[in-house]
Design a protein around this motif. Sequence first.
Motif: not given
Length: 241
Positions: A147, A159, A161, A190
């Motif tokens: 991530s 975040y 994606e 997320d």
Amino acid sequence: MSKGWSKTIEAGGKWSGVIGRGRLIRLTALEGGANVSAMLFSAADLNERYNMPDTLKAQHTSHLTKGNVLMSDNGRAMVSIVEDELGWHDPLGGYTSRELTDERYGATTYQELRNGWLRSGQENLAVELVRSGMGVRDLMPVVNWFSKISCDEQGDMHYAEHHCQAGSAVTLRTEMDVLLVLSNTPNPLDARRGYPSVPVLIEVLAAEAVDREHDYCVNYRAENRRAFENTWEYDALRGGE
């Protein structure tokens, strides 16, 4: 790399195990959009564990990639990142709770759906800690492999994606005997409404001996070398190599 042990951790799955010093741990996202939350403890003394603030402060970073070392609260090198195809892993986002999972993806229960229910990171990690004689009081900051979370000039966290693509891998090297605890659950930041369903392969393989003068991770920063030296001294006093 020589043959070793491997296991696929399915979406929502969890795993923990002791991995000896001088091994490689390779994590591979079998599909895009993976997130695996990880905790680390010294297998010799579970009171010694990964320290997120010291790890980031010592290496002047807010994310982790090749060359970085995960340091313990005793200032020792626990694992180092020796290969990384993504260039950015999240040490800040934490793990999902039951409440967040229900709110974002819809409430589910094991009684209704059995193994199809949607697990949270907090529950997964707590279960694995119990297996090693610990509990919820031992929950701590995690590293979210695969991530990317960045901050804008206002301090808001975002975040990314599409950061992790299918087949992306990161390889760690154990610098001491460690207890590794993993939860294959979504990153809390997320915002996608569908529960991510991404299996992740974990492999444990043999590592070459560390060349202390030329190793990339050892010499990445002066602070890294001091953490390694603390680990080497600890091993020497315990009768290790």
